[in-house]
Motif scaffolding. Structure first.
Motif, PDB file in Angstrom:
ATOM      1  N   LEU A  47       0.748  -1.324   0.148  1.00 17.48           N
ATOM      2  CA  LEU A  47      -0.065  -0.189   0.021  1.00 17.48           C
ATOM      3  C   LEU A  47       1.051   1.402  -0.125  1.00 17.48           C
ATOM      4  O   LEU A  47       0.361   2.403  -0.633  1.00 17.48           O
ATOM      5  CB  LEU A  47      -0.920   0.179   1.250  1.00 17.48           C
ATOM      6  N   LEU A  48       2.041   1.283   0.688  1.00 19.51           N
ATOM      7  CA  LEU A  48       2.690   2.401   1.049  1.00 19.51           C
ATOM      8  C   LEU A  48       3.751   2.796   0.183  1.00 19.51           C
ATOM      9  O   LEU A  48       4.497   4.117  -0.064  1.00 19.51           O
ATOM     10  CB  LEU A  48       3.021   2.668   2.428  1.00 19.51           C
ATOM     11  N   THR A  49       4.847   1.604  -0.047  1.00 16.92           N
ATOM     12  CA  THR A  49       6.103   1.897  -0.566  1.00 16.92           C
ATOM     13  C   THR A  49       6.484   1.208  -1.734  1.00 16.92           C
ATOM     14  O   THR A  49       7.366   1.626  -2.285  1.00 16.92           O
ATOM     15  CB  THR A  49       7.256   1.501   0.549  1.00 16.92           C
ATOM     16  N   CYS A  50       5.879   0.169  -2.274  1.00 19.48           N
ATOM     17  CA  CYS A  50       6.294  -0.745  -3.589  1.00 19.48           C
ATOM     18  C   CYS A  50       6.394   0.257  -4.717  1.00 19.48           C
ATOM     19  O   CYS A  50       5.487   0.944  -5.211  1.00 19.48           O
ATOM     20  CB  CYS A  50       5.394  -1.967  -3.562  1.00 19.48           C
ATOM     21  N   ARG A  51       7.701   0.214  -5.209  1.00 20.27           N
ATOM     22  CA  ARG A  51       7.930   0.871  -6.506  1.00 20.27           C
ATOM     23  C   ARG A  51       7.061   0.438  -7.708  1.00 20.27           C
ATOM     24  O   ARG A  51       6.807   1.533  -8.576  1.00 20.27           O
ATOM     25  CB  ARG A  51       9.295   0.946  -6.881  1.00 20.27           C
ATOM     26  N   ARG A  52       6.781  -0.599  -7.861  1.00 21.51           N
ATOM     27  CA  ARG A  52       5.904  -1.131  -8.885  1.00 21.51           C
ATOM     28  C   ARG A  52       4.575  -0.493  -9.004  1.00 21.51           C
ATOM     29  O   ARG A  52       4.110  -0.224 -10.072  1.00 21.51           O
ATOM     30  CB  ARG A  52       5.489  -2.781  -8.494  1.00 21.51           C
ATOM     31  N   TYR A  53       4.021  -0.046  -7.960  1.00 17.17           N
ATOM     32  CA  TYR A  53       2.851   0.704  -7.900  1.00 17.17           C
ATOM     33  C   TYR A  53       2.832   2.267  -7.612  1.00 17.17           C
ATOM     34  O   TYR A  53       1.893   2.793  -6.921  1.00 17.17           O
ATOM     35  CB  TYR A  53       1.589   0.002  -6.709  1.00 17.17           C
ATOM     36  N   SER A  54       3.800   2.762  -7.791  1.00 13.38           N
ATOM     37  CA  SER A  54       3.977   4.223  -7.451  1.00 13.38           C
ATOM     38  C   SER A  54       3.015   5.057  -8.152  1.00 13.38           C
ATOM     39  O   SER A  54       2.732   6.058  -7.576  1.00 13.38           O
ATOM     40  CB  SER A  54       5.431   4.559  -7.788  1.00 13.38           C
ATOM     41  N   GLU A  56       0.209   4.323  -9.456  1.00 10.24           N
ATOM     42  CA  GLU A  56      -1.229   4.077  -8.890  1.00 10.24           C
ATOM     43  C   GLU A  56      -1.196   4.858  -7.254  1.00 10.24           C
ATOM     44  O   GLU A  56      -2.602   5.270  -6.954  1.00 10.24           O
ATOM     45  CB  GLU A  56      -1.519   2.595  -8.605  1.00 10.24           C
ATOM     46  N   ARG A  57      -0.331   4.629  -6.734  1.00 12.07           N
ATOM     47  CA  ARG A  57      -0.160   5.343  -5.364  1.00 12.07           C
ATOM     48  C   ARG A  57      -0.371   6.738  -5.302  1.00 12.07           C
ATOM     49  O   ARG A  57      -0.908   7.533  -4.542  1.00 12.07           O
ATOM     50  CB  ARG A  57       0.903   4.895  -4.565  1.00 12.07           C
ATOM     51  N   ASP A  58       0.226   7.454  -6.305  1.00  8.07           N
ATOM     52  CA  ASP A  58       0.177   9.030  -6.594  1.00  8.07           C
ATOM     53  C   ASP A  58      -1.209   9.456  -6.854  1.00  8.07           C
ATOM     54  O   ASP A  58      -1.765  10.363  -6.346  1.00  8.07           O
ATOM     55  CB  ASP A  58       1.231   9.491  -7.652  1.00  8.07           C
ATOM     56  N   LEU A  59      -1.822   8.623  -7.541  1.00 12.83           N
ATOM     57  CA  LEU A  59      -3.365   9.093  -7.883  1.00 12.83           C
ATOM     58  C   LEU A  59      -4.154   8.719  -6.480  1.00 12.83           C
ATOM     59  O   LEU A  59      -4.910   9.566  -6.431  1.00 12.83           O
ATOM     60  CB  LEU A  59      -3.812   8.091  -8.812  1.00 12.83           C
ATOM     61  N   LEU A  60      -3.998   7.777  -5.868  1.00 13.13           N
ATOM     62  CA  LEU A  60      -4.511   7.310  -4.548  1.00 13.13           C
ATOM     63  C   LEU A  60      -4.246   8.557  -3.410  1.00 13.13           C
ATOM     64  O   LEU A  60      -5.216   9.084  -2.949  1.00 13.13           O
ATOM     65  CB  LEU A  60      -4.063   6.175  -3.771  1.00 13.13           C
ATOM     66  N   ARG A  69      -7.730  16.320   2.656  1.00 13.48           N
ATOM     67  CA  ARG A  69      -6.180  16.257   2.869  1.00 13.48           C
ATOM     68  C   ARG A  69      -5.873  15.333   3.866  1.00 13.48           C
ATOM     69  O   ARG A  69      -5.188  15.498   5.057  1.00 13.48           O
ATOM     70  CB  ARG A  69      -5.997  17.776   3.627  1.00 13.48           C
ATOM     71  N   GLN A  70      -6.235  14.200   3.633  1.00  9.16           N
ATOM     72  CA  GLN A  70      -5.698  12.892   4.314  1.00  9.16           C
ATOM     73  C   GLN A  70      -4.409  12.602   4.130  1.00  9.16           C
ATOM     74  O   GLN A  70      -4.127  12.364   2.963  1.00  9.16           O
ATOM     75  CB  GLN A  70      -6.841  11.987   4.274  1.00  9.16           C
ATOM     76  N   PRO A  71      -3.693  12.023   5.152  1.00  9.92           N
ATOM     77  CA  PRO A  71      -2.515  11.595   4.747  1.00  9.92           C
ATOM     78  C   PRO A  71      -2.525   9.964   4.185  1.00  9.92           C
ATOM     79  O   PRO A  71      -3.688   9.345   4.481  1.00  9.92           O
ATOM     80  CB  PRO A  71      -1.677  11.536   6.291  1.00  9.92           C
ATOM     81  N   LEU A  72      -1.588   9.852   3.390  1.00  6.31           N
ATOM     82  CA  LEU A  72      -1.464   8.416   2.891  1.00  6.31           C
ATOM     83  C   LEU A  72      -0.745   7.358   3.999  1.00  6.31           C
ATOM     84  O   LEU A  72       0.390   7.148   4.208  1.00  6.31           O
ATOM     85  CB  LEU A  72      -0.808   8.352   1.540  1.00  6.31           C
ATOM     86  N   ASP A  73      -1.590   6.887   4.632  1.00  6.24           N
ATOM     87  CA  ASP A  73      -1.018   6.097   5.863  1.00  6.24           C
ATOM     88  C   ASP A  73      -1.990   4.805   5.970  1.00  6.24           C
ATOM     89  O   ASP A  73      -3.067   4.753   5.392  1.00  6.24           O
ATOM     90  CB  ASP A  73      -0.738   6.621   7.079  1.00  6.24           C
ATOM     91  N   GLN A  89     -10.155   1.166  -5.482  1.00  6.95           N
ATOM     92  CA  GLN A  89      -9.808   1.750  -6.763  1.00  6.95           C
ATOM     93  C   GLN A  89      -8.304   1.606  -7.060  1.00  6.95           C
ATOM     94  O   GLN A  89      -7.865   1.209  -7.978  1.00  6.95           O
ATOM     95  CB  GLN A  89     -10.082   3.385  -6.896  1.00  6.95           C
ATOM     96  N   PHE A  90      -7.495   1.584  -5.914  1.00  9.32           N
ATOM     97  CA  PHE A  90      -6.144   1.465  -6.097  1.00  9.32           C
ATOM     98  C   PHE A  90      -5.847  -0.053  -6.278  1.00  9.32           C
ATOM     99  O   PHE A  90      -4.975  -0.353  -7.096  1.00  9.32           O
ATOM    100  CB  PHE A  90      -5.541   1.774  -4.671  1.00  9.32           C
ATOM    101  N   VAL A  91      -6.477  -1.046  -5.458  1.00 12.33           N
ATOM    102  CA  VAL A  91      -6.529  -2.371  -5.787  1.00 12.33           C
ATOM    103  C   VAL A  91      -6.745  -2.657  -7.072  1.00 12.33           C
ATOM    104  O   VAL A  91      -5.890  -3.483  -7.712  1.00 12.33           O
ATOM    105  CB  VAL A  91      -7.096  -3.277  -4.538  1.00 12.33           C
ATOM    106  N   ALA A  92      -7.734  -2.063  -7.579  1.00 10.05           N
ATOM    107  CA  ALA A  92      -8.403  -2.719  -9.059  1.00 10.05           C
ATOM    108  C   ALA A  92      -6.956  -2.060  -9.931  1.00 10.05           C
ATOM    109  O   ALA A  92      -6.914  -2.710 -10.955  1.00 10.05           O
ATOM    110  CB  ALA A  92      -9.546  -2.056  -9.375  1.00 10.05           C
TER     111      ALA A  92
END
Length: 108
Positions: A47-54, A56-60, A69-73, A89-92
């Motif tokens: 969810l937080l650090t894998c480079r493969r999904y960077s 998708e994580r940026d969009l999340l 303005r919620q933190p990503l944690d 949506q991130f998982v998908a």
């Protein structure tokens, strides 16, 4: 919410999900490490650090920011019901768990 969506959220919350760190405990995979990063593939890593999904994580991260303005944690993603839509949506988008990806995500 569709059954698959409930299932993947529960699995992510409990850590009993088909990621290498969990699967290696039972000998289902040879290594608990992420194939991309070389770190243990845990829920936190996925969810937080894998480079493969960077990307998708940026969009999340942008969606969380725009909805208060919620933190990503971990607490924000797995502990707040209002974020389940963004999490799903991130998982998908990552296509890491295609069995649980539904064609529609909840609107709530």
């Amino acid at each position: 919410m569709p059954r698959g969506s409930c299932s993947i959220i529960t699995q992510l919350r409990t850590g009993h999900v088909a990621l290498n760190a969990y699967l290696a405990r039972f000998g289902a995979v040879n290594s608990p490490m992420c194939h991309k990063c070389g770190e243990p593939e845990t829920v936190r890593h996925y969810l937080l650090t894998c480079r493969r999904y960077s990307s998708e994580r940026d969009l999340l991260r942008r969606k969380l920011y725009s909805s208060g303005r919620q933190p990503l944690d971990m607490k924000t993603l797995l502990g707040r019901a209002k974020n389940k839509k963004h999490l799903l949506q991130f998982v998908a988008a990552t296509d890491r768990f295609p069995r649980y990806t539904t064609t529609s995500t909840p609107q709530d």
